[in-house]
Design a protein around this motif. Structure first.
Motif, PDB file in Angstrom:
ATOM      1  N   GLN A 135      84.992  65.019  79.770  1.00 39.47           N
ATOM      2  CA  GLN A 135      84.547  66.253  80.439  1.00 39.47           C
ATOM      3  C   GLN A 135      83.145  66.551  79.980  1.00 39.47           C
ATOM      4  OE1 GLN A 135      88.160  68.787  79.650  1.00 39.47           O
ATOM      5  NE2 GLN A 135      87.761  69.463  81.747  1.00 39.47           N
ATOM      6  N   ASP A 136      82.306  66.991  80.898  1.00 40.37           N
ATOM      7  CA  ASP A 136      80.951  67.353  80.488  1.00 40.37           C
ATOM      8  C   ASP A 136      80.722  68.833  80.744  1.00 40.37           C
ATOM      9  OD1 ASP A 136      80.246  67.637  83.156  1.00 40.37           O
ATOM     10  OD2 ASP A 136      78.524  66.308  83.041  1.00 40.37           O
ATOM     11  N   HIS A 137      79.545  69.292  80.379  1.00 41.95           N
ATOM     12  CA  HIS A 137      79.161  70.698  80.513  1.00 41.95           C
ATOM     13  C   HIS A 137      77.877  70.730  81.303  1.00 41.95           C
ATOM     14  CE1 HIS A 137      81.930  72.273  77.353  1.00 41.95           C
ATOM     15  NE2 HIS A 137      81.842  71.030  76.919  1.00 41.95           N
ATOM     16  N   LYS A 138      77.979  71.118  82.585  1.00 40.05           N
ATOM     17  CA  LYS A 138      76.816  70.995  83.457  1.00 40.05           C
ATOM     18  C   LYS A 138      75.838  72.155  83.327  1.00 40.05           C
ATOM     19  CE  LYS A 138      77.994  67.549  86.789  1.00 40.05           C
ATOM     20  NZ  LYS A 138      79.378  67.350  87.227  1.00 40.05           N
ATOM     21  N   ARG A 139      76.342  73.354  82.967  1.00 38.65           N
ATOM     22  CA  ARG A 139      75.431  74.510  82.892  1.00 38.65           C
ATOM     23  C   ARG A 139      74.657  74.482  81.583  1.00 38.65           C
ATOM     24  NH1 ARG A 139      76.226  78.660  86.389  1.00 38.65           N
ATOM     25  NH2 ARG A 139      77.722  78.135  88.005  1.00 38.65           N
ATOM     26  N   THR A 193      72.453  71.462  84.974  1.00 36.64           N
ATOM     27  CA  THR A 193      71.621  70.442  84.337  1.00 36.64           C
ATOM     28  C   THR A 193      72.256  69.084  84.618  1.00 36.64           C
ATOM     29  OG1 THR A 193      72.912  70.304  82.297  1.00 36.64           O
ATOM     30  CG2 THR A 193      71.255  72.068  82.428  1.00 36.64           C
ATOM     31  N   GLY A 194      71.680  68.049  84.057  1.00 40.38           N
ATOM     32  CA  GLY A 194      72.311  66.725  84.138  1.00 40.38           C
ATOM     33  C   GLY A 194      73.556  66.632  83.275  1.00 40.38           C
ATOM     34  N   GLY A 195      73.730  67.562  82.352  1.00 37.79           N
ATOM     35  CA  GLY A 195      74.873  67.540  81.434  1.00 37.79           C
ATOM     36  C   GLY A 195      74.398  67.842  80.019  1.00 37.79           C
ATOM     37  N   LEU A 241      82.840  52.693  88.716  1.00 42.12           N
ATOM     38  CA  LEU A 241      83.028  53.772  89.682  1.00 42.12           C
ATOM     39  C   LEU A 241      83.355  55.037  88.896  1.00 42.12           C
ATOM     40  CD1 LEU A 241      83.123  54.406  92.737  1.00 42.12           C
ATOM     41  CD2 LEU A 241      85.584  53.967  92.643  1.00 42.12           C
ATOM     42  N   PHE A 242      82.533  56.055  89.096  1.00 37.95           N
ATOM     43  CA  PHE A 242      82.643  57.332  88.377  1.00 37.95           C
ATOM     44  C   PHE A 242      83.212  58.327  89.370  1.00 37.95           C
ATOM     45  CE2 PHE A 242      79.427  60.632  86.348  1.00 37.95           C
ATOM     46  CZ  PHE A 242      80.346  61.661  86.470  1.00 37.95           C
ATOM     47  N   ALA A 243      84.459  58.747  89.129  1.00 35.21           N
ATOM     48  CA  ALA A 243      85.108  59.718  90.014  1.00 35.21           C
ATOM     49  C   ALA A 243      84.956  61.107  89.403  1.00 35.21           C
ATOM     50  CB  ALA A 243      86.583  59.370  90.186  1.00 35.21           C
ATOM     51  N   TYR A 251      81.907  60.551  94.223  1.00 35.69           N
ATOM     52  CA  TYR A 251      81.791  59.308  93.472  1.00 35.69           C
ATOM     53  C   TYR A 251      80.341  59.143  93.040  1.00 35.69           C
ATOM     54  CZ  TYR A 251      86.353  57.273  94.736  1.00 35.69           C
ATOM     55  OH  TYR A 251      87.687  57.005  94.874  1.00 35.69           O
ATOM     56  N   ASN A 252      80.172  58.601  91.825  1.00 34.72           N
ATOM     57  CA  ASN A 252      78.872  58.098  91.400  1.00 34.72           C
ATOM     58  C   ASN A 252      79.048  56.610  91.127  1.00 34.72           C
ATOM     59  OD1 ASN A 252      77.435  60.667  91.338  1.00 34.72           O
ATOM     60  ND2 ASN A 252      78.770  61.150  89.623  1.00 34.72           N
ATOM     61  N   VAL A 253      77.966  55.869  91.282  1.00 37.62           N
ATOM     62  CA  VAL A 253      78.058  54.405  91.212  1.00 37.62           C
ATOM     63  C   VAL A 253      77.543  53.876  89.877  1.00 37.62           C
ATOM     64  CG1 VAL A 253      77.938  54.202  93.707  1.00 37.62           C
ATOM     65  CG2 VAL A 253      75.826  54.061  92.377  1.00 37.62           C
ATOM     66  N   ARG A 254      77.692  54.694  88.852  1.00 38.39           N
ATOM     67  CA  ARG A 254      77.095  54.429  87.535  1.00 38.39           C
ATOM     68  C   ARG A 254      77.917  55.168  86.493  1.00 38.39           C
ATOM     69  NH1 ARG A 254      75.546  59.488  86.744  1.00 38.39           N
ATOM     70  NH2 ARG A 254      75.310  60.731  88.628  1.00 38.39           N
ATOM     71  N   PHE A 255      77.637  54.908  85.222  1.00 42.38           N
ATOM     72  CA  PHE A 255      78.237  55.723  84.174  1.00 42.38           C
ATOM     73  C   PHE A 255      77.628  57.122  84.208  1.00 42.38           C
ATOM     74  CE2 PHE A 255      79.125  51.561  82.157  1.00 42.38           C
ATOM     75  CZ  PHE A 255      80.457  51.760  81.818  1.00 42.38           C
ATOM     76  N   GLY A 256      78.377  58.107  83.762  1.00 39.89           N
ATOM     77  CA  GLY A 256      77.835  59.452  83.613  1.00 39.89           C
ATOM     78  C   GLY A 256      76.943  59.517  82.387  1.00 39.89           C
ATOM     79  N   ASP A 257      76.017  60.442  82.424  1.00 37.27           N
ATOM     80  CA  ASP A 257      75.180  60.707  81.271  1.00 37.27           C
ATOM     81  C   ASP A 257      75.274  62.209  81.025  1.00 37.27           C
ATOM     82  OD1 ASP A 257      73.197  61.079  79.405  1.00 37.27           O
ATOM     83  OD2 ASP A 257      71.778  59.705  80.361  1.00 37.27           O
ATOM     84  N   PRO A 258      75.918  62.689  79.986  1.00 40.86           N
ATOM     85  CA  PRO A 258      76.230  62.043  78.714  1.00 40.86           C
ATOM     86  C   PRO A 258      77.648  61.479  78.546  1.00 40.86           C
ATOM     87  CG  PRO A 258      76.523  64.399  78.441  1.00 40.86           C
ATOM     88  CD  PRO A 258      76.168  64.156  79.896  1.00 40.86           C
ATOM     89  N   GLU A 259      78.442  61.349  79.613  1.00 43.26           N
ATOM     90  CA  GLU A 259      79.806  60.839  79.423  1.00 43.26           C
ATOM     91  C   GLU A 259      79.818  59.433  78.822  1.00 43.26           C
ATOM     92  OE1 GLU A 259      78.702  62.373  82.169  1.00 43.26           O
ATOM     93  OE2 GLU A 259      80.291  63.413  83.256  1.00 43.26           O
ATOM     94  N   CYS A 260      78.852  58.600  79.215  1.00 45.12           N
ATOM     95  CA  CYS A 260      78.804  57.223  78.720  1.00 45.12           C
ATOM     96  C   CYS A 260      78.729  57.185  77.189  1.00 45.12           C
ATOM     97  CB  CYS A 260      77.583  56.518  79.316  1.00 45.12           C
ATOM     98  SG  CYS A 260      77.491  54.770  78.935  1.00 45.12           S
TER      99      CYS A 260
END
Ligand code: AMP
Ligand code: GLY
Length: 425
Positions: free
Chosen positions: A211-215, A225-227, A268-270, A284-293
């Motif tokens: 889980q990320d924190h977008k705000r 934000t990007g995360g 595949l990032f759902a 969907y994103n076609v990459r790892f999440g940042d900062p999830e990766c």
């Protein structure tokens, strides 16, 4: 094997950091990288969107695998150009990267595959978009079809807001041609989670969720934000949910893409919304999440290189199962004061070594470089990812913030409440 990682953020530092632990790795390059990545890879000054430059470098260096971090080069055809040059690549061809590059395309694919998702409409003119919004009412969500650096989404709580978003995106083209077409969709309520799977064109292997924190602000306030931080495991994402998401979303999508002649390879990032009626796919994103990766790599115990190679070469079906640490990984993003608005550049960051000495902590760089004096300076909005492993979410969080407090960087800030949902649970 020689490997080239493409990108310059915290995600790419995490990938490089993990790849250097592989016994299969010969030499590691990163284009263009950052100050932290230079400690684990040879950084080459080729921009992540310079497709021709990257392919020429890969050919000249006889790169065994290109690992692409961000979506922009994938949507621009970097994987296609690598295939044509006989270079193996982890990441989808442009026809498959359209799952992120065109939200309308993505919605059509998943609707046809029966994936649980928000209802939607696709619009190419202002009047029909507004008529649809008036018919459906608020809350409602307005999105640019094309890439808008993560900014092309307005979650409108009122009709006025939604109508204004149409004028901004399609009328005034505030996101350029990304707004030539809009997707307007159902507002979904619930808790968000990010789930990742590796795909090789015909099958998929689950990774784990985060889980990320977008705000930008504590308590999930302020602009998107990007995360600003992430953690894994995500307590909301149970083993039952994982099985359901794989069965109802990921596998049907991989099948549908193969049937369309657009086989999906890469990660595949759902993006999920977990509501009262179960999980629904947001995007969907076609990459790892940042900062999830960053937290995924901290928890991955298996060698990363062979499984990326298996995904790139259609061999996931015979790949060894992945092993994950049961510990919690948590990343706190340090950003430059002012982010996600305008921020100062080239402020000096001290205390990096001391921060990295905290048990369980790895300091990953995002927007950093070295100045003429050899000091590390901030060059981007998101600058560092202080990543910690701990036996519990509380321990991981204490370790990460202990390291944060050892930094000497007055021009930087972070959220102080990363993982508050997991702590409450
Ligand atoms: P996206 O770029 O599609 O991930 O959207 C960015 C953010 O907007 C998501 O992380 C959600 O917080 C929010 N969002 C997107 N689509 C919806 C939706 N249909 N309902 C509610 N929130 C949404
Ligand atoms: N952290 C969300 C993303 O990478 O899109």
């Amino acid at each position: 094997m020689k490997v080239l990682v493409v990108g310059s953020g915290g995600r790419e530092h995490a990938l490089c950091w993990k790849l250097t632990q592989s016994p299969l790795l010969g030499r590691l390059f990163c284009a263009p990288g950052n100050a932290g990545i230079t400690e684990v890879a040879d950084c080459v000054p080729i921009a992540a969107d310079d497709v021709a430059g990257l392919v020429a470098f890969a050919v000249a260096e006889k790169i065994g695998l290109v690992v692409v971090g961000p979506e922009v080069p994938l949507v621009a055809g970097l994987a296609d150009r690598c295939h044509e040059a006989g270079i193996r690549v982890f990441g989808p061809a442009a026809a498959a990267a359209a799952l992120e590059g065109s939200k309308g395309f993505m919605k059509d694919v998943v609707a046809r595959a029966g994936v649980p998702t928000a209802w939607y409409g696709r619009f190419r003119d202002v009047d029909s978009a507004k008529a649809f919004i008036r018919e459906k009412g608020a809350p409602i969500v307005v999105k640019t079809d094309g890439l808008a650096a993560g900014k092309g989404v307005v979650v409108a709580m009122t009709l006025d807001e939604a109508l204004r978003a149409v004028d901004d995106m399609m009328g005034d083209k505030v996101f350029g041609s990304a707004g030539d077409e809009l997707v307007i969709e159902e507002f979904l309520d619930g808790e968000e989670a990010s789930f990742f799977a590796l795909c090789d064109g015909t099958t998929a292997v689950p990774l784990v969720a985060a889980q990320d924190h977008k705000r930008v602000g504590d308590g999930d306030t302020g602009p998107n934000t990007g995360g600003m931080g992430a953690y894994s495991p995500a307590p909301v994402f149970t083993a039952e949910l994982e099985a359901e998401v794989l069965r109802t979303m990921v596998l049907p999508t991989v099948k549908a893409m193969a049937e369309m002649g657009r086989p999906y390879t890469g990660v595949l990032f759902a993006g999920l919304m977990i509501g009262a009626n179960g999980p629904k796919l947001l995007e969907y994103n076609v990459r790892f999440g940042d900062p999830e990766c960053q937290v995924l790599m901290a928890r991955l115990k298996s060698d990363l290189l062979p499984v990326l190679l298996a995904a790139a070469t259609g061999k996931l079906g015979t790949a060894d199962p992945l092993e994950w640490s049961d510990e919690t990984a948590l990343v706190v993003v340090m950003a430059a004061e002012g982010y996600p608005g305008t921020y100062r550049k080239n402020t000096v960051i001290g205390g990096l070594h001391a921060a990295g000495q905290v048990p369980g902590v790895t300091v990953l760089h995002a927007g950093t470089a070295r100045n003429a004096a050899g000091e590390v300076v901030a060059t981007g909005g998101r600058v560092l990812g202080i990543t910690a492993l701990g036996a519990t979410v509380a321990e991981a969080r204490d370790r990460a913030y202990t390291a944060v407090d050892r930094l000497q960087w007055p021009a930087g800030f972070c959220r102080r409440d990363i993982a508050w949902r997991a702590m409450e649970r």
